[in-house]
Design a protein around this motif. Structure first.
Motif, mmCIF file in Angstrom:
data_model
loop_
_atom_site.group_PDB
_atom_site.id
_atom_site.type_symbol
_atom_site.label_atom_id
_atom_site.label_comp_id
_atom_site.label_asym_id
_atom_site.label_seq_id
_atom_site.Cartn_x
_atom_site.Cartn_y
_atom_site.Cartn_z
ATOM 1 N N VAL A 281 0.861 -1.179 0.000
ATOM 2 C CA VAL A 281 0.000 0.000 0.000
ATOM 3 C C VAL A 281 0.896 1.227 0.000
ATOM 4 O O VAL A 281 1.828 1.330 0.804
ATOM 5 N N ALA A 282 0.623 2.177 -0.890
ATOM 6 C CA ALA A 282 1.437 3.383 -0.956
ATOM 7 C C ALA A 282 0.574 4.562 -1.367
ATOM 8 O O ALA A 282 -0.388 4.415 -2.121
ATOM 9 N N ALA A 283 0.937 5.735 -0.852
ATOM 10 C CA ALA A 283 0.210 6.950 -1.214
ATOM 11 C C ALA A 283 0.542 7.404 -2.619
ATOM 12 O O ALA A 283 -0.254 8.089 -3.261
ATOM 13 N N ASN A 284 1.698 7.005 -3.122
ATOM 14 C CA ASN A 284 2.130 7.493 -4.430
ATOM 15 C C ASN A 284 3.184 6.538 -4.981
ATOM 16 O O ASN A 284 4.191 6.283 -4.320
ATOM 17 N N PHE A 285 2.947 6.019 -6.175
ATOM 18 C CA PHE A 285 3.881 5.073 -6.782
ATOM 19 C C PHE A 285 4.830 5.727 -7.769
ATOM 20 O O PHE A 285 5.631 5.040 -8.398
ATOM 21 N N SER A 286 4.769 7.033 -7.915
ATOM 22 C CA SER A 286 5.671 7.718 -8.837
ATOM 23 C C SER A 286 7.106 7.619 -8.349
ATOM 24 O O SER A 286 7.423 7.977 -7.214
ATOM 25 N N LEU A 287 7.993 7.143 -9.215
ATOM 26 C CA LEU A 287 9.400 7.086 -8.836
ATOM 27 C C LEU A 287 9.964 8.492 -8.656
ATOM 28 O O LEU A 287 10.864 8.710 -7.842
ATOM 29 N N GLY A 288 9.426 9.459 -9.402
ATOM 30 C CA GLY A 288 9.840 10.839 -9.198
ATOM 31 C C GLY A 288 9.500 11.336 -7.815
ATOM 32 O O GLY A 288 10.285 12.062 -7.189
ATOM 33 N N VAL A 289 8.335 10.959 -7.300
ATOM 34 C CA VAL A 289 7.959 11.340 -5.940
ATOM 35 C C VAL A 289 8.848 10.635 -4.920
ATOM 36 O O VAL A 289 9.226 11.218 -3.900
ATOM 37 N N GLY A 290 9.199 9.374 -5.191
ATOM 38 C CA GLY A 290 10.130 8.688 -4.293
ATOM 39 C C GLY A 290 11.460 9.405 -4.213
ATOM 40 O O GLY A 290 12.044 9.575 -3.140
ATOM 41 N N PHE A 291 11.960 9.829 -5.358
ATOM 42 C CA PHE A 291 13.190 10.621 -5.435
ATOM 43 C C PHE A 291 13.026 11.939 -4.682
ATOM 44 O O PHE A 291 13.875 12.342 -3.877
ATOM 45 N N PHE A 292 11.889 12.619 -4.919
ATOM 46 C CA PHE A 292 11.603 13.899 -4.267
ATOM 47 C C PHE A 292 11.530 13.726 -2.744
ATOM 48 O O PHE A 292 12.059 14.558 -1.987
ATOM 49 N N HIS A 293 10.901 12.668 -2.292
ATOM 50 C CA HIS A 293 10.771 12.421 -0.853
ATOM 51 C C HIS A 293 12.138 12.319 -0.181
ATOM 52 O O HIS A 293 12.370 12.866 0.904
ATOM 53 N N ARG A 294 13.061 11.658 -0.837
ATOM 54 C CA ARG A 294 14.399 11.533 -0.265
ATOM 55 C C ARG A 294 15.113 12.886 -0.208
ATOM 56 O O ARG A 294 15.825 13.185 0.746
ATOM 57 N N ILE A 295 14.916 13.714 -1.225
ATOM 58 C CA ILE A 295 15.508 15.051 -1.214
ATOM 59 C C ILE A 295 14.927 15.878 -0.073
ATOM 60 O O ILE A 295 15.652 16.577 0.650
ATOM 61 N N VAL A 296 13.600 15.792 0.118
ATOM 62 C CA VAL A 296 12.950 16.546 1.195
ATOM 63 C C VAL A 296 13.460 16.096 2.558
ATOM 64 O O VAL A 296 13.739 16.925 3.436
ATOM 65 N N ARG A 297 13.615 14.805 2.752
ATOM 66 C CA ARG A 297 14.120 14.307 4.035
ATOM 67 C C ARG A 297 15.522 14.836 4.323
ATOM 68 O O ARG A 297 15.826 15.255 5.441
ATOM 69 N N GLU A 298 16.369 14.804 3.311
ATOM 70 C CA GLU A 298 17.733 15.279 3.514
ATOM 71 C C GLU A 298 17.746 16.783 3.779
ATOM 72 O O GLU A 298 18.498 17.273 4.631
ATOM 73 N N ALA A 299 16.905 17.532 3.056
ATOM 74 C CA ALA A 299 16.835 18.976 3.275
ATOM 75 C C ALA A 299 16.343 19.299 4.682
ATOM 76 O O ALA A 299 16.856 20.209 5.341
ATOM 77 N N ALA A 300 15.342 18.576 5.159
ATOM 78 C CA ALA A 300 14.829 18.805 6.515
ATOM 79 C C ALA A 300 15.898 18.517 7.559
ATOM 80 O O ALA A 300 16.020 19.227 8.566
ATOM 81 N N ARG A 301 16.689 17.482 7.318
ATOM 82 C CA ARG A 301 17.770 17.165 8.259
ATOM 83 C C ARG A 301 18.832 18.254 8.250
ATOM 84 O O ARG A 301 19.308 18.701 9.307
ATOM 85 N N LEU A 302 19.211 18.718 7.064
ATOM 86 C CA LEU A 302 20.250 19.739 6.949
ATOM 87 C C LEU A 302 19.806 21.080 7.531
ATOM 88 O O LEU A 302 20.636 21.863 8.015
ATOM 89 N N ALA A 303 18.513 21.363 7.501
ATOM 90 C CA ALA A 303 18.010 22.648 7.973
ATOM 91 C C ALA A 303 18.272 22.873 9.457
ATOM 92 O O ALA A 303 18.264 24.019 9.924
ATOM 93 N N ALA A 304 18.535 21.799 10.185
ATOM 94 C CA ALA A 304 18.851 21.952 11.606
ATOM 95 C C ALA A 304 20.108 22.794 11.814
ATOM 96 O O ALA A 304 20.267 23.427 12.859
ATOM 97 N N GLY A 305 20.987 22.813 10.822
ATOM 98 C CA GLY A 305 22.229 23.579 10.948
ATOM 99 C C GLY A 305 22.128 25.004 10.445
ATOM 100 O O GLY A 305 23.135 25.725 10.434
ATOM 101 N N VAL A 306 20.936 25.423 10.023
ATOM 102 C CA VAL A 306 20.742 26.776 9.505
ATOM 103 C C VAL A 306 19.803 27.512 10.459
ATOM 104 O O VAL A 306 18.642 27.133 10.582
ATOM 105 N N PRO A 307 20.265 28.555 11.139
ATOM 106 C CA PRO A 307 19.429 29.205 12.149
ATOM 107 C C PRO A 307 18.273 29.993 11.553
ATOM 108 O O PRO A 307 18.354 30.491 10.424
ATOM 109 N N ASP A 308 17.169 30.065 12.314
ATOM 110 C CA ASP A 308 16.037 30.951 12.020
ATOM 111 C C ASP A 308 15.262 30.582 10.758
ATOM 112 O O ASP A 308 14.589 31.431 10.178
ATOM 113 N N TYR A 309 15.315 29.335 10.357
ATOM 114 C CA TYR A 309 14.507 28.907 9.213
ATOM 115 C C TYR A 309 13.210 28.265 9.701
ATOM 116 O O TYR A 309 13.155 27.672 10.778
ATOM 117 N N ASP A 310 12.171 28.413 8.898
ATOM 118 C CA ASP A 310 10.903 27.750 9.142
ATOM 119 C C ASP A 310 10.585 26.902 7.910
ATOM 120 O O ASP A 310 11.310 26.953 6.904
#
Length: 247
Positions: free
Chosen positions: A97-126
């Protein structure tokens, strides 16, 4: 591979086109009024289910009871419902079961996860999320938007939950707000914006049509064939993106 389509709306027809292009055979097309049993499934090896939230749990139980491995892209219901999992395990079939089977979305999801993790090192971002789909889509936010929001909450420092926006009162710093639009025939757009005091970093995935979702669903159907048990999107994508962490 012999495939049964359960739900023959816009996505079902797009999946049929993608399956035929791959050389697969569509042996059954079942919609809301059709009973799901071994006879109706006509020797299908895998079923691809795109129906509506109210029908999906019963569809998935019946497919398991008929002994057919299944991928389901129906969103707006709880994929962890115990009776579905129990039916799949009792039958020894496979279910993804998956919300989205697009491989592009799978790729995008990984980019978003990495960006969210990296944002911890940048002050004052929302951070803020936005998604848009066609006006025929029944659930909101979309399953993909929920998946992205869950990942941002998990990895972005200082956020403990997400809510659909805008809030009734003053926005809370600890909340990730997710805006939703339903209009026209938008195939699917998801945006994650990291807002700083002096700039913005914006990540965007925009589907041009349903083709990417359909091709991914067919690929997932080939993957789940012969894999008993209840599988997640991460299980499939971990094999597909061999050098990437699972979501």
């Amino acid at each position: 591979m012999r495939i049964a389509l359960v739900g023959y709306g816009r996505m079902g027809r797009a999946v049929e086109e993608a399956a035929r292009a791959r050389g697969d055979e569509i042996v059954a097309r079942l919609d809301r009024e059709d009973r799901i049993d071994a006879a109706a499934l006509a020797g299908a090896e895998v079923a691809i289910e795109f129906s509506v939230p109210s029908s999906a749990p019963l569809n998935l139980r019946r497919l398991a009871e008929a002994g057919v491995d299944t991928v389901s892209g129906t969103t707006g219901w709880d994929p962890a419902q115990g009776e579905v999992d129990a039916a799949v395990r009792a039958a020894g079939t496979g279910l993804l079961v998956a919300a989205n089977f697009s491989l592009g979305v799978g790729f995008f999801h990984r980019i978003v996860r990495e960006a969210a993790r990296l944002a911890a090192g940048v002050p004052d971002y929302d951070v803020h999320l936005y998604e848009a789909h066609h006006r025929h889509k029944l659930d909101h936010p979309s399953g993909t938007a929920r998946m992205l929001a869950d990942s941002v909450v998990e990895l972005f420092a200082g956020k403990d939950r997400w809510e659909e926006s805008p809030p009734a009162g003053r926005p809370e710093r600890e909340v990730v707000y997710l805006s939703v639009a339903r209009a026209g025939e938008i195939a699917g757009t998801h945006v994650v914006s990291f807002e700083g005091p002096n700039d913005r970093v914006e990540l965007r995935h925009e589907a041009r049509d349903r083709g990417g979702f359909a091709v991914g669903a067919v690929e997932a159907a080939h993957w789940v064939r012969g894999r008993p048990g209840v599988h997640t999107l991460g299980d499939w994508l971990r094999d597909r993106f061999t050098d990437s962490p699972s979501p």
